[in-house]
Motif scaffolding. Structure first.
Motif, PDB file in Angstrom:
ATOM      1  N   LYS A  77       0.774  -1.066  -0.078  1.00  0.00           N
ATOM      2  CA  LYS A  77       0.077   0.061  -0.020  1.00  0.00           C
ATOM      3  C   LYS A  77       0.992   1.190   0.092  1.00  0.00           C
ATOM      4  CE  LYS A  77      -4.061   1.863   2.281  1.00  0.00           C
ATOM      5  NZ  LYS A  77      -3.337   3.399   2.430  1.00  0.00           N
ATOM      6  N   ASP A  78       0.577   2.152  -0.809  1.00  0.00           N
ATOM      7  CA  ASP A  78       1.061   3.668  -0.842  1.00  0.00           C
ATOM      8  C   ASP A  78       2.381   3.632  -1.492  1.00  0.00           C
ATOM      9  OD1 ASP A  78      -1.181   4.833   0.130  1.00  0.00           O
ATOM     10  OD2 ASP A  78      -0.564   4.525   2.298  1.00  0.00           O
ATOM     11  N   GLU A  79       2.967   2.716  -1.762  1.00  0.00           N
ATOM     12  CA  GLU A  79       4.134   2.906  -2.889  1.00  0.00           C
ATOM     13  C   GLU A  79       4.013   3.089  -4.052  1.00  0.00           C
ATOM     14  OE1 GLU A  79       7.112  -0.556  -2.912  1.00  0.00           O
ATOM     15  OE2 GLU A  79       5.310  -2.050  -3.315  1.00  0.00           O
ATOM     16  N   PHE A  80       4.757   3.896  -4.776  1.00  0.00           N
ATOM     17  CA  PHE A  80       4.883   4.339  -6.178  1.00  0.00           C
ATOM     18  C   PHE A  80       5.216   3.070  -7.049  1.00  0.00           C
ATOM     19  CE2 PHE A  80       5.007   8.372  -4.205  1.00  0.00           C
ATOM     20  CZ  PHE A  80       4.168   9.056  -4.815  1.00  0.00           C
ATOM     21  N   ARG A  96      -3.220  -1.169  -8.418  1.00  0.00           N
ATOM     22  CA  ARG A  96      -4.122  -0.296  -7.727  1.00  0.00           C
ATOM     23  C   ARG A  96      -5.044  -1.003  -6.708  1.00  0.00           C
ATOM     24  NH1 ARG A  96      -9.518  -0.557  -8.341  1.00  0.00           N
ATOM     25  NH2 ARG A  96      -9.162  -1.557 -10.406  1.00  0.00           N
ATOM     26  N   GLY A 101      -3.335  -1.369  -3.538  1.00  0.00           N
ATOM     27  CA  GLY A 101      -3.093  -0.003  -2.812  1.00  0.00           C
ATOM     28  C   GLY A 101      -2.012   0.768  -3.202  1.00  0.00           C
ATOM     29  N   ALA A 102      -1.278   0.636  -4.407  1.00  0.00           N
ATOM     30  CA  ALA A 102      -0.318   1.341  -4.778  1.00  0.00           C
ATOM     31  C   ALA A 102      -0.523   2.730  -5.464  1.00  0.00           C
ATOM     32  CB  ALA A 102       0.640   0.694  -5.732  1.00  0.00           C
ATOM     33  N   LYS A 103       0.288   3.676  -5.554  1.00  0.00           N
ATOM     34  CA  LYS A 103       0.199   5.001  -6.442  1.00  0.00           C
ATOM     35  C   LYS A 103       0.647   4.266  -7.563  1.00  0.00           C
ATOM     36  CE  LYS A 103       0.783   7.489  -2.180  1.00  0.00           C
ATOM     37  NZ  LYS A 103       1.512   8.554  -1.482  1.00  0.00           N
ATOM     38  N   ASP A 141      -3.338   6.979 -11.373  1.00  0.00           N
ATOM     39  CA  ASP A 141      -2.954   8.243 -10.607  1.00  0.00           C
ATOM     40  C   ASP A 141      -2.207   9.319 -11.283  1.00  0.00           C
ATOM     41  OD1 ASP A 141      -4.041   7.625  -7.779  1.00  0.00           O
ATOM     42  OD2 ASP A 141      -2.499   6.140  -8.100  1.00  0.00           O
ATOM     43  N   THR A 163       7.040  11.436  -7.351  1.00  0.00           N
ATOM     44  CA  THR A 163       7.626  10.546  -6.173  1.00  0.00           C
ATOM     45  C   THR A 163       8.395  11.660  -5.177  1.00  0.00           C
ATOM     46  OG1 THR A 163       9.647  10.218  -7.261  1.00  0.00           O
ATOM     47  CG2 THR A 163       7.836   8.655  -7.604  1.00  0.00           C
TER      48      THR A 163
END
Length: 337
Positions: free
Chosen positions: A157-160, A178, A181-183, A204, A222
């Motif tokens: 989650k939340d890593e690029f 997605r 939970g990734a960006k 995103d 980033t």
């Protein structure tokens, strides 16, 4: 029965072939849908690794069971199947990785595939539809390829996550990044594909490296950290080599795309990042089940991918159209009765 054979690069022929005879351990399927994938396009163009001619293409398939010895299935059942047939004996198979079996035979690549009316497949490969349509079932395999790449990268989650290539495989990888939970950052040289990524898939960020400096854009997105996961879904040598420069320190680079040449990169640059390079080949049953579960939950909408439809009898005459970027093909679907 009627079979479409790629007899040589750029040359399809419809041929009359013998309907397969049932044998122990196998199931006979009536093909209903065939998705046209990058492997098929590359084979037609003559630049697909692990390939020889003549070959019946097709491994993104949905079907109806005609005959089977699998007690969990019966004639009339709607199914898809895992088109990577494995030996069960090699080190990869014994390690739970039949997707990269040493002696693997992929339907439509190493052996004849599904561009035909009926196909004999190992009974162990069958997967029940459980409410999914023939269209949806034919899209499970390409989406599973992307899902497997995301699982290989262990996306959190939340890593690029940068995904290079917005073809069907790349789009699937974006979807499952997605869902994890990734960006997600999509990179492609086709603006129409990038628009599809942002407006249809809700990606995103998008980058067209022909119009903007990718390194500068990635640093901006980033906050100078760069993506911790880079996934190549192009199979393009230049894109693959460039991908090494986009990787964060401590990052993971996953090659889903495949091409024939040697890749090159700076060892010192790669080493100082303590980066991880890995390939991602095919998919596993777990990936297929994950994709189908996400379809049923509405997390993935397969209908958004199908931009072109064609009857089986028309494929030979219009196949080259699917290679033309001006036709804006995301996924072409072949229909059989």
């Amino acid at each position: 029965m009627k079979t479409l054979v790629c007899v040589s690069p750029g040359h399809f022929e419809y041929q009359s072939t013998t309907t397969p005879s049932i044998k122990p351990g196998f199931s006979l399927l009536a093909i209903k849908r065939i998705g046209i994938c990058g492997t098929d396009l590359h084979a037609y163009q003559g630049n697909q690794p692990f390939f020889n001619y003549p070959r019946t293409l097709g491994h993104e398939l949905s079907a109806e069971v005609v005959l089977t010895d699998n007690p969990d299935f019966k004639p009339g059942d709607a199914v898809t199947f895992i088109p990577y047939f494995y030996c069960g004996l090699c080190i990869a198979c014994r390690s739970g990785k039949p997707n990269c079996c040493k002696h693997i035979r992929v339907s439509g690549v190493h052996i004849d595939g599904g561009m035909t009316e009926q196909l004999l497949v190992p009974s162990y490969a069958l997967i029940k539809a459980e409410g999914l349509s023939y269209d949806e079932l034919a899209l499970v395999e390409p989406l599973a390829i992307g899902a497997h790449g995301i699982r290989r990268a262990n996306v959190v989650k939340d890593e690029f996550v940068l995904i290079i290539g917005a073809g069907p495989i790349g789009l699937g990888a974006m979807e499952f990044a997605r869902i994890a939970g990734a960006k997600v950052i999509a990179m492609d040289i086709n603006d129409d594909r990038l628009t599809f990524c942002s407006k249809t898939l809700g990606v995103d960020y998008t980058i067209n490296p022909r119009r903007e400096n990718p390194l500068e854009k990635l640093e901006l997105i980033t906050n100078r950290g760069m993506p911790t996961v880079v996934i190549d879904a192009t199979g393009n040598l230049n894109a693959i080599n460039s991908g090494f420069t986009y990787l964060a320190h401590g990052g993971r680079y996953v090659l889903v795309g495949l091409q024939k040449e040697n890749i090159t990169f700076s060892h010192p640059e790669f080493h100082k990042r303590e980066a991880t390079l890995m390939s991602s080949r095919n998919a596993t049953r777990a990936d297929f089940i994950h994709v189908m579960d996400c379809m049923r939950k509405g997390l993935v909408s397969p209908a958004t991918y199908i931009t072109h439809r064609v009857d089986f009898d028309q494929v030979r005459d219009c196949f080259e159209d699917f290679l033309d970027p001006n036709n804006k093909v995301i996924k072409a679907m072949i229909h059989l009765k």
